[in-house]
Scaffold this active site. Structure first.
Site, PDB file in Angstrom:
ATOM      1  N   TYR A   1       0.837  -1.207   0.000  1.00 42.73           N
ATOM      2  CA  TYR A   1       0.000   0.000   0.000  1.00 42.73           C
ATOM      3  C   TYR A   1       0.870   1.255   0.000  1.00 42.73           C
ATOM      4  CZ  TYR A   1      -3.517  -3.483   1.384  1.00 42.73           C
ATOM      5  OH  TYR A   1      -4.326  -4.590   1.456  1.00 42.73           O
TER       6      TYR A   1
ATOM      7  N   HIS B   1       0.545 -11.880   1.021  1.00 38.00           N
ATOM      8  CA  HIS B   1      -0.539 -11.091   0.406  1.00 38.00           C
ATOM      9  C   HIS B   1      -1.352 -11.903  -0.615  1.00 38.00           C
ATOM     10  CE1 HIS B   1      -1.526  -6.565  -0.223  1.00 38.00           C
ATOM     11  NE2 HIS B   1      -2.589  -7.295  -0.385  1.00 38.00           N
TER      12      HIS B   1
ATOM     13  N   LEU C   1     -17.158  -3.046   2.411  1.00 40.44           N
ATOM     14  CA  LEU C   1     -18.123  -2.053   1.915  1.00 40.44           C
ATOM     15  C   LEU C   1     -18.119  -2.031   0.389  1.00 40.44           C
ATOM     16  CD1 LEU C   1     -17.138   0.819   4.405  1.00 40.44           C
ATOM     17  CD2 LEU C   1     -18.997  -0.854   4.636  1.00 40.44           C
TER      18      LEU C   1
ATOM     19  N   ILE D   1     -12.564  -5.343   7.835  1.00 40.16           N
ATOM     20  CA  ILE D   1     -11.535  -4.295   7.943  1.00 40.16           C
ATOM     21  C   ILE D   1     -11.824  -3.136   6.986  1.00 40.16           C
ATOM     22  CG2 ILE D   1      -9.619  -5.608   8.925  1.00 40.16           C
ATOM     23  CD1 ILE D   1      -8.665  -6.203   6.036  1.00 40.16           C
TER      24      ILE D   1
ATOM     25  N   LYS E   1     -11.906   0.451   5.332  1.00 42.88           N
ATOM     26  CA  LYS E   1     -10.954   1.566   5.327  1.00 42.88           C
ATOM     27  C   LYS E   1     -11.762   2.866   5.319  1.00 42.88           C
ATOM     28  CE  LYS E   1      -9.041   4.833   2.537  1.00 42.88           C
ATOM     29  NZ  LYS E   1      -9.758   5.722   1.605  1.00 42.88           N
TER      30      LYS E   1
ATOM     31  N   VAL F   1     -11.255   7.263   5.907  1.00 41.63           N
ATOM     32  CA  VAL F   1     -10.476   8.448   6.267  1.00 41.63           C
ATOM     33  C   VAL F   1     -11.411   9.559   6.747  1.00 41.63           C
ATOM     34  CG1 VAL F   1      -8.866  10.217   5.427  1.00 41.63           C
ATOM     35  CG2 VAL F   1      -8.601   7.847   4.679  1.00 41.63           C
TER      36      VAL F   1
ATOM     37  N   ASN G   1     -18.450   3.395  11.444  1.00 44.36           N
ATOM     38  CA  ASN G   1     -17.932   2.023  11.400  1.00 44.36           C
ATOM     39  C   ASN G   1     -17.771   1.447  12.806  1.00 44.36           C
ATOM     40  OD1 ASN G   1     -17.926   2.413   8.689  1.00 44.36           O
ATOM     41  ND2 ASN G   1     -15.710   2.512   8.438  1.00 44.36           N
TER      42      ASN G   1
HETATM   43  N1  LIG Z   1      -5.586  -8.848   1.126  1.00 40.19           N
HETATM   44  C1  LIG Z   1      -5.955  -8.209   0.042  1.00 40.19           C
HETATM   45  O1  LIG Z   1      -5.656  -8.622  -1.088  1.00 40.19           O
HETATM   46  C2  LIG Z   1      -6.761  -6.945   0.181  1.00 40.19           C
HETATM   47  C3  LIG Z   1      -7.419  -6.416  -0.956  1.00 40.19           C
HETATM   48  C4  LIG Z   1      -8.178  -5.260  -0.778  1.00 40.19           C
HETATM   49  C5  LIG Z   1      -8.286  -4.663   0.474  1.00 40.19           C
HETATM   50  N2  LIG Z   1      -7.599  -5.169   1.550  1.00 40.19           N
HETATM   51  C6  LIG Z   1      -7.701  -4.542   2.897  1.00 40.19           C
HETATM   52  O2  LIG Z   1      -9.068  -4.347   3.209  1.00 40.19           O
HETATM   53  C7  LIG Z   1      -9.316  -2.971   3.486  1.00 40.19           C
HETATM   54  C8  LIG Z   1     -10.724  -2.592   3.090  1.00 40.19           C
HETATM   55  O3  LIG Z   1     -10.920  -2.690   1.678  1.00 40.19           O
HETATM   56  P1  LIG Z   1     -10.987  -1.400   0.726  1.00 40.19           P
HETATM   57  O4  LIG Z   1     -10.277  -0.275   1.369  1.00 40.19           O
HETATM   58  O5  LIG Z   1     -10.559  -1.830  -0.616  1.00 40.19           O
HETATM   59  O6  LIG Z   1     -12.547  -1.101   0.613  1.00 40.19           O
HETATM   60  P2  LIG Z   1     -13.745  -0.835   1.654  1.00 40.19           P
HETATM   61  O7  LIG Z   1     -13.277  -0.797   3.039  1.00 40.19           O
HETATM   62  O8  LIG Z   1     -14.841  -1.784   1.285  1.00 40.19           O
HETATM   63  O9  LIG Z   1     -14.223   0.634   1.196  1.00 40.19           O
HETATM   64  C9  LIG Z   1     -13.463   1.780   1.424  1.00 40.19           C
HETATM   65  C10 LIG Z   1     -14.294   2.974   0.969  1.00 40.19           C
HETATM   66  O10 LIG Z   1     -15.468   3.064   1.782  1.00 40.19           O
HETATM   67  C11 LIG Z   1     -15.626   4.378   2.286  1.00 40.19           C
HETATM   68  N3  LIG Z   1     -16.247   4.251   3.600  1.00 40.19           N
HETATM   69  C12 LIG Z   1     -15.665   3.811   4.754  1.00 40.19           C
HETATM   70  N4  LIG Z   1     -16.559   3.792   5.751  1.00 40.19           N
HETATM   71  C13 LIG Z   1     -17.739   4.240   5.229  1.00 40.19           C
HETATM   72  C14 LIG Z   1     -19.025   4.457   5.773  1.00 40.19           C
HETATM   73  N5  LIG Z   1     -19.293   4.209   7.063  1.00 40.19           N
HETATM   74  N6  LIG Z   1     -19.998   4.933   4.946  1.00 40.19           N
HETATM   75  C15 LIG Z   1     -19.728   5.166   3.647  1.00 40.19           C
HETATM   76  N7  LIG Z   1     -18.539   4.983   3.073  1.00 40.19           N
HETATM   77  C16 LIG Z   1     -17.539   4.511   3.861  1.00 40.19           C
HETATM   78  C17 LIG Z   1     -14.224   4.949   2.342  1.00 40.19           C
HETATM   79  O11 LIG Z   1     -14.274   6.356   2.238  1.00 40.19           O
HETATM   80  P3  LIG Z   1     -13.325   7.351   3.129  1.00 40.19           P
HETATM   81  O12 LIG Z   1     -11.937   6.805   3.041  1.00 40.19           O
HETATM   82  O13 LIG Z   1     -13.527   8.670   2.501  1.00 40.19           O
HETATM   83  O14 LIG Z   1     -13.833   7.340   4.534  1.00 40.19           O
HETATM   84  C18 LIG Z   1     -13.606   4.314   1.100  1.00 40.19           C
HETATM   85  O15 LIG Z   1     -13.947   5.062  -0.046  1.00 40.19           O
HETATM   86  C19 LIG Z   1      -8.200  -2.269   2.685  1.00 40.19           C
HETATM   87  O16 LIG Z   1      -8.048  -0.915   3.055  1.00 40.19           O
HETATM   88  C20 LIG Z   1      -7.031  -3.164   2.973  1.00 40.19           C
HETATM   89  O17 LIG Z   1      -6.505  -2.910   4.258  1.00 40.19           O
HETATM   90  C21 LIG Z   1      -6.876  -6.333   1.421  1.00 40.19           C
END
Ligand SMILES: NC(=O)c1ccc[n+]([C@@H]2O[C@H](COP(=O)([O-])OP(=O)(O)OC[C@H]3O[C@@H](n4cnc5c(N)ncnc54)[C@H](OP(=O)(O)O)[C@@H]3O)[C@@H](O)[C@H]2O)c1
Length: 273
Positions: free
Chosen positions: A52, A110, A189, A229, A231, A233, A241
């Site tokens: 990241y 990963h 999400l 988990i 994400k 900001v 959350n």
């Molecule tokens: N192992 C892997 O291959 C892998 C792959 C993908 C992700 N990950 C991990 O999983 C985490 C989560 O996945 P992701 O970041 O891709 O997507 P996510 O958590 O599903 O979505 C993140 C998005 O949701 C928004 N958001 C957060 N809380 C919200 C709420 N309460 N209401 C409305 N919108 C909300 C955030 O906006 P703001 O930032 O503006 O708040 C951001 O745009 C990653 O950050 C990473 O740590 C791991």
């Protein structure tokens, strides 16, 4: 907040992701503040990776947990191309320096790459003996991969899971549940895309005085061994959350979600982003 047993620790069922953090210096202060706000509200598991922001996200996390390390369960991930005997030792050292800590609680592969699994496990075990990581696990492994790994010391599998992407429910999730292997659900999400606009999630949310994102988190974490988990900001997102930890969906809600987003009825290839 519900708690889940992960790698010998009790962790909140909702933690914090960090993908896309650490990429823009102008956003760094807000990212650090969001993670700190999350820790204060009980989102004490933080998931990051050397990938990241090419180390940038680990630096953001390092800044956020400075002086608070003992309150946080820290997860990071090694690139597959670094998951060799030598490569992992060097990669882990770099991650520790960026994170400003001397030990990562849970260190994950990963996704599967070209290095033999036995070599990767050996490298994980060496780091564990040296006290640089407490436990290790994997990410983006399907049932066949976990069978091949065949190692009871693997502490988790981190995979894609949300109401619109339920493929793991057919075989992977039951396989892990049977072996008491916790699952970390990424993109809970669906990256704030169309899922959060779905009228059904809005309707359920309204019944509970909640938001569609909170419904999605409550749905993902309805299984005992699953940790979401998200994400976030935006400070309001972090607050929501954390509050989602107390939302419980009714069986009527769950049935309605099953009708709108049917569970898989046959094997699906493991989805990844
Ligand atoms: N192992 C892997 O291959 C892998 C792959 C993908 C992700 N990950 C991990 O999983 C985490 C989560 O996945 P992701 O970041 O891709 O997507 P996510 O958590 O599903 O979505 C993140 C998005 O949701 C928004 N958001 C957060 N809380 C919200 C709420 N309460 N209401 C409305 N919108 C909300 C955030 O906006 P703001 O930032 O503006 O708040 C951001 O745009 C990653 O950050 C990473 O740590 C791991």
């Amino acid at each position: 907040m519900r708690y889940v047993k992960l790698a010998g620790s009790s962790v909140p069922a909702i933690g914090q992701g960090t993908w896309y953090m650490g990429e823009d210096p102008a956003r760094k202060a807000a990212e650090v503040a969001a993670l700190q706000q999350g820790i204060e509200l009980g989102l004490s598991l933080i998931d990051t990776a050397e990938m990241y922001g090419e180390g940038g996200a680990e630096q953001v996390v390092g800044q956020a947990i400075a002086g608070r390390r003992d309150k946080v369960f820290l997860v990071s991930k090694v690139y597959p191309h670094n998951a060799s005997r030598r490569g992992m030792a060097v990669a882990c050292e770099r991650s520790l320096a960026r994170l400003g800590t001397d030990c990562i609680d849970l260190y994950l592969l990963h996704w599967r790459g070209q290095h033999p699994l036995e070599e990767t496990v050996e490298a994980f075990e060496r780091l564990r003996e040296q006290g640089k990581i407490k436990r290790w696990g994997v990410s983006n492994f399907d049932v066949d991969d976990l069978r091949e790994l065949h190692n009871p010391d693997c502490a988790t599998n981190q995979v894609l899971y949300n109401p619109a992407q339920r493929g793991i429910e057919f075989d992977l999730l039951p396989w892990c549940e049977k072996r008491a292997l916790p699952t970390m659900a990424y993109c809970p999400l669906a990256q704030a895309g169309r899922l959060l606009q779905h009228p059904l999630l809005a309707e359920i949310a309204e019944r509970h005085g909640a938001t569609p994102a909170q419904v999605s988190l409550a749905w993902v974490t309805r299984h005992d061994g699953v940790i979401a988990i998200p994400k976030a900001v935006t400070p309001e997102h972090v607050r929501l959350n954390a509050a989602a930890g107390t939302l419980t969906l009714t069986s009527e809600d769950l049935r309605a979600i099953d009708r709108a987003f049917p569970a898989p009825t046959r094997k699906q290839r493991l989805a990844m982003v």
